[in-house]
Design an enzyme around this catalytic site. Structure first.
Site, mmCIF file in Angstrom:
data_model
loop_
_atom_site.group_PDB
_atom_site.id
_atom_site.type_symbol
_atom_site.label_atom_id
_atom_site.label_comp_id
_atom_site.label_asym_id
_atom_site.label_seq_id
_atom_site.Cartn_x
_atom_site.Cartn_y
_atom_site.Cartn_z
ATOM 1 N N ARG A 104 0.852 -1.178 0.000
ATOM 2 C CA ARG A 104 0.000 0.000 0.000
ATOM 3 C C ARG A 104 0.886 1.225 0.000
ATOM 4 O O ARG A 104 1.758 1.357 0.852
ATOM 5 C CB ARG A 104 -0.803 -0.020 1.307
ATOM 6 C CG ARG A 104 -2.231 0.203 1.155
ATOM 7 C CD ARG A 104 -3.015 0.081 2.419
ATOM 8 N NE ARG A 104 -2.491 0.574 3.678
ATOM 9 C CZ ARG A 104 -3.245 1.070 4.649
ATOM 10 N NH1 ARG A 104 -4.543 1.172 4.474
ATOM 11 N NH2 ARG A 104 -2.734 1.444 5.791
ATOM 12 N N THR A 108 -0.999 7.616 -0.643
ATOM 13 C CA THR A 108 -2.280 7.548 -1.362
ATOM 14 C C THR A 108 -3.152 6.392 -0.871
ATOM 15 O O THR A 108 -4.346 6.359 -1.157
ATOM 16 C CB THR A 108 -2.037 7.345 -2.864
ATOM 17 O OG1 THR A 108 -1.412 6.055 -3.037
ATOM 18 C CG2 THR A 108 -1.130 8.426 -3.445
ATOM 19 N N ASP A 199 0.748 -2.018 12.605
ATOM 20 C CA ASP A 199 1.164 -2.530 11.296
ATOM 21 C C ASP A 199 1.422 -4.029 11.423
ATOM 22 O O ASP A 199 2.415 -4.454 12.035
ATOM 23 C CB ASP A 199 2.434 -1.791 10.830
ATOM 24 C CG ASP A 199 2.788 -2.159 9.396
ATOM 25 O OD1 ASP A 199 2.936 -3.374 9.109
ATOM 26 O OD2 ASP A 199 2.916 -1.255 8.559
ATOM 27 N N ASP A 202 4.855 -5.435 10.115
ATOM 28 C CA ASP A 202 5.988 -5.074 10.978
ATOM 29 C C ASP A 202 5.978 -5.877 12.268
ATOM 30 O O ASP A 202 7.030 -6.299 12.759
ATOM 31 C CB ASP A 202 5.932 -3.579 11.320
ATOM 32 C CG ASP A 202 6.395 -2.719 10.153
ATOM 33 O OD1 ASP A 202 7.043 -3.262 9.231
ATOM 34 O OD2 ASP A 202 6.099 -1.510 10.160
HETATM 35 C C1 PRP Z 1 -1.282 -4.010 4.855
HETATM 36 C C2 PRP Z 1 -2.145 -5.210 5.145
HETATM 37 C C3 PRP Z 1 -3.006 -5.289 3.922
HETATM 38 C C4 PRP Z 1 -3.223 -3.849 3.563
HETATM 39 C C5 PRP Z 1 -4.586 -3.435 4.024
HETATM 40 O O1 PRP Z 1 -0.253 -4.335 4.021
HETATM 41 O O2 PRP Z 1 -1.421 -6.375 5.396
HETATM 42 O O3 PRP Z 1 -2.404 -6.000 2.847
HETATM 43 O O4 PRP Z 1 -2.216 -3.096 4.273
HETATM 44 O O5 PRP Z 1 -4.875 -2.151 3.636
HETATM 45 P P1 PRP Z 1 -5.993 -1.798 2.567
HETATM 46 O O6 PRP Z 1 -7.194 -2.577 2.901
HETATM 47 O O7 PRP Z 1 -6.178 -0.311 2.769
HETATM 48 O O8 PRP Z 1 -5.462 -2.101 1.187
HETATM 49 P P2 PRP Z 1 0.950 -3.343 3.655
HETATM 50 O O9 PRP Z 1 0.683 -2.647 2.365
HETATM 51 O O10 PRP Z 1 1.266 -2.488 4.838
HETATM 52 O O11 PRP Z 1 2.132 -4.342 3.335
HETATM 53 P P3 PRP Z 1 2.936 -5.337 4.276
HETATM 54 O O12 PRP Z 1 2.008 -6.478 4.615
HETATM 55 O O13 PRP Z 1 4.060 -5.757 3.409
HETATM 56 O O14 PRP Z 1 3.389 -4.585 5.508
HETATM 57 N N1 URA Z 2 -2.368 -2.390 7.409
HETATM 58 C C1 URA Z 2 -1.931 -2.703 8.657
HETATM 59 O O1 URA Z 2 -0.945 -3.440 8.818
HETATM 60 N N2 URA Z 2 -2.591 -2.190 9.718
HETATM 61 C C2 URA Z 2 -3.656 -1.386 9.580
HETATM 62 O O2 URA Z 2 -4.213 -0.953 10.601
HETATM 63 C C3 URA Z 2 -4.092 -1.061 8.279
HETATM 64 C C4 URA Z 2 -3.434 -1.582 7.221
#
Ligand code: PRP
Ligand code: URA
Length: 208
Positions: A104, A108, A199, A202
């Protein structure tokens, strides 16, 4: 269609995930256990059949071995979806696993696909897995990518979501059943779920 899976054992483990003091190891363990518990409800309607394989019970009785009718593909959205895979695979050991790479954009909140690989299986149930359903953008992009490859039978298993994300998936993909362990209040200005658990990626991988 949304199902919120309510269970006291899930609620107690969810509190471990939500607690900011929980370290990566305990976070991963609780996430995996919740994923296993969610399977009971999320897959309760999977069709089975009595296969040709005959098993004998210790009493000497013989019976057909029950099998799932459809092969199951687990499709975690990277990275955080990985944290739920082992818990689900324990319940469906015959499942095969693909991977969908999404991130994400922090400003944006638009999702971007960077990797896609699913096993080639006829007529499977594809289970999209991601602990967080925030705007719903990542889930929808993943589901679109799966449908583009011809897969039709798709479910979405998340842990924590908000109504905005649920609405977005239901609007774009009304055929996809959505399962959550908690429907939280809202998104904050940075697109994080409140109260949420921070997150997820993380916290699973200890990257912050
Ligand atoms: C996070 C989460 C989802 C997404 C959700 O991933 O694991 O995939 O955000 O958000 P949305 O519904 O607004 O699309 P992130 O992009 O942070 O990647 P990561 O899992 O690699 O940390
Ligand atoms: N992705 C995450 O990891 N946490 C949130 O709260 C939203 C998106």
């Amino acid at each position: 269609m949304l199902t919120i899976i309510k269970h006291p054992l899930i609620d107690v483990k969810m509190a471990i995930l939500r607690d900011e003091r929980t370290k990566s190891k305990e976070f991963r363990e609780a996430l995996e256990e919740i994923a296993s518990l969610m399977c009971f409800e999320a897959f309760k309607d999977l069709p089975t059949y009595p296969s040709d394989e005959i098993i004998k019970t210790p009493t000497g009785a013989a019976m057909h071995r029950t099998k799932l009718k459809n092969k199951v593909i687990l499709a975690p959205i990277l990275r955080a979806g990985i944290g739920m895979v082992d818990g689900i695979r324990k319940m469906i050991p015959t499942a095969r696993t693909g991977h969908i790479g999404m991130y994400r954009d922090e400003k944006t909140l638009e999702p971007h696909e960077y990797y896609f690989k699913l096993p080639d299986v006829p007529n499977p149930l594809v289970v999209v897995i991601d602990p967080m359903l925030a705007t719903g953008g990542s889930a929808n992009l993943a589901i679109d990518a799966i449908k583009k490859r011809g897969f039709k039978n798709i479910r979405l298993i998340c842990l924590v979501g908000v109504q905005q994300g649920v609405d977005a998936v239901e609007k774009a993909n009304p055929d996809v059943k959505i399962f959550l362990a908690s429907l939280d209040d809202r998104l904050n200005e940075k697109g994080y779920i409140i109260p949420g658990l921070g997150d997820a990626g993380d916290r699973i991988f200890g990257t912050k």
